[in-house]
Design an enzyme around this catalytic site. Sequence first.
Site, PDB file in Angstrom:
ATOM      1  N   CYS A  74     -25.394  26.212  24.621  1.00 21.03           N
ATOM      2  CA  CYS A  74     -24.129  25.514  24.384  1.00 21.03           C
ATOM      3  C   CYS A  74     -23.998  25.270  22.893  1.00 21.03           C
ATOM      4  O   CYS A  74     -24.800  24.534  22.308  1.00 21.03           O
ATOM      5  CB  CYS A  74     -24.083  24.197  25.159  1.00 21.03           C
ATOM      6  SG  CYS A  74     -22.607  23.213  24.809  1.00 21.03           S
ATOM      7  N   HIS A 164     -19.278  35.829  28.614  1.00 27.50           N
ATOM      8  CA  HIS A 164     -17.911  35.402  28.341  1.00 27.50           C
ATOM      9  C   HIS A 164     -16.932  36.537  28.621  1.00 27.50           C
ATOM     10  O   HIS A 164     -17.209  37.706  28.353  1.00 27.50           O
ATOM     11  CB  HIS A 164     -17.761  34.965  26.887  1.00 27.50           C
ATOM     12  CG  HIS A 164     -18.504  33.715  26.568  1.00 27.50           C
ATOM     13  ND1 HIS A 164     -17.971  32.461  26.736  1.00 27.50           N
ATOM     14  CD2 HIS A 164     -19.771  33.533  26.118  1.00 27.50           C
ATOM     15  CE1 HIS A 164     -18.874  31.554  26.395  1.00 27.50           C
ATOM     16  NE2 HIS A 164     -19.973  32.180  26.018  1.00 27.50           N
ATOM     17  N   GLU A 218     -15.238  26.968  31.865  1.00 28.86           N
ATOM     18  CA  GLU A 218     -16.686  27.189  31.797  1.00 28.86           C
ATOM     19  C   GLU A 218     -17.294  27.239  33.192  1.00 28.86           C
ATOM     20  O   GLU A 218     -17.005  26.383  34.032  1.00 28.86           O
ATOM     21  CB  GLU A 218     -17.356  26.073  30.993  1.00 28.86           C
ATOM     22  CG  GLU A 218     -17.074  26.131  29.503  1.00 28.86           C
ATOM     23  CD  GLU A 218     -18.076  25.316  28.716  1.00 28.86           C
ATOM     24  OE1 GLU A 218     -19.292  25.604  28.814  1.00 28.86           O
ATOM     25  OE2 GLU A 218     -17.660  24.387  28.008  1.00 28.86           O
ATOM     26  N   CYS A 227     -15.700  24.928  23.775  1.00 29.51           N
ATOM     27  CA  CYS A 227     -16.887  25.709  24.136  1.00 29.51           C
ATOM     28  C   CYS A 227     -17.304  26.479  22.898  1.00 29.51           C
ATOM     29  O   CYS A 227     -16.572  27.365  22.441  1.00 29.51           O
ATOM     30  CB  CYS A 227     -16.579  26.658  25.293  1.00 29.51           C
ATOM     31  SG  CYS A 227     -17.971  27.736  25.735  1.00 29.51           S
ATOM     32  N   GLY A 230     -18.090  30.068  23.532  1.00 26.93           N
ATOM     33  CA  GLY A 230     -16.816  30.701  23.854  1.00 26.93           C
ATOM     34  C   GLY A 230     -15.986  30.979  22.622  1.00 26.93           C
ATOM     35  O   GLY A 230     -15.327  32.027  22.521  1.00 26.93           O
TER      36      GLY A 230
END
Length: 298
Positions: A74, A164, A218, A227, A230
Amino acid sequence: MAKLEFTKMHGCGNDYIYVVATRTRPADPAALSVRLSDRHFGVGGDGLIMLAPSSNADLRMEMYNADGSRGDMCGNGIRCLARLAFERGIVRANPMIVETDAGLKTVSLKLEGRQVVAATVDMGEPILEGREIPVNAEGRIIDYPLEVAGQIEQITAVSMGNPHCVIFVGDDAVFGLGDLDFAALGRKFEHHPFFPKRVNTEFIQPISRTRLKMRVWERGSGETWACGTGACAALVGAVLTGHAERAATVELRGGNLEIEWRESGPDANHVFMTGNAIEVFRGGIELGADELISARKA
């Protein structure tokens, strides 16, 4: 009863409950993440992140999503974890090395006095080979036609340690969707059979060559206000499809991230992310004596 202390933090609104697990740790962190992440009956957050000891880095990040599933990495969470470690005196190195389930990551802290105000993370090299992302196709997945709920979507797939799916939209339609409609759309991508380990989905509206607007779903947490991985995947996807330069600002619901995909130099092909790391509050929760164990038993 035993008391578990925690710190609520967020990066661009992507909020987690942080626990220092150097001496004791939750016996079942996945179940605790579900319990504490509930925004009505718990602390509220996108999941639980633990600061744990590491044998090959300055510290280890152990992450659980709001549904209890394990997260690999993350970007927003690692910035906050680095701030927590530095300001509590657990790690004094700057930059510091953080072990994650997606490998070792380097975090450089921006300080004002002894307070951390921002951090830059070397997110490493993007993974573009389909089976390694993973998706159920060979080669690079760039502007790939994928049927989702009877409609063909042009997707670009990238892994930044987690998978992703990047989709570019030409208007503001996705950003105007209500929460329920957006959740229905996000779930269709997350659980699509093309993604064997589920997927995080970024809907991107290019504002300019150096500015991208993003809304994200997510896996395991639902829609979040930001994110980090992301945003990195979004920039990589934008470069690969000709929508952006290699450095751009990504606008998220919770704030902006500065992303750069370096083309040359010693860090060529690495993606760098810069953003804030905010402490919201500290607290404690009562647990049963059997709900905490020694960190050495983990």
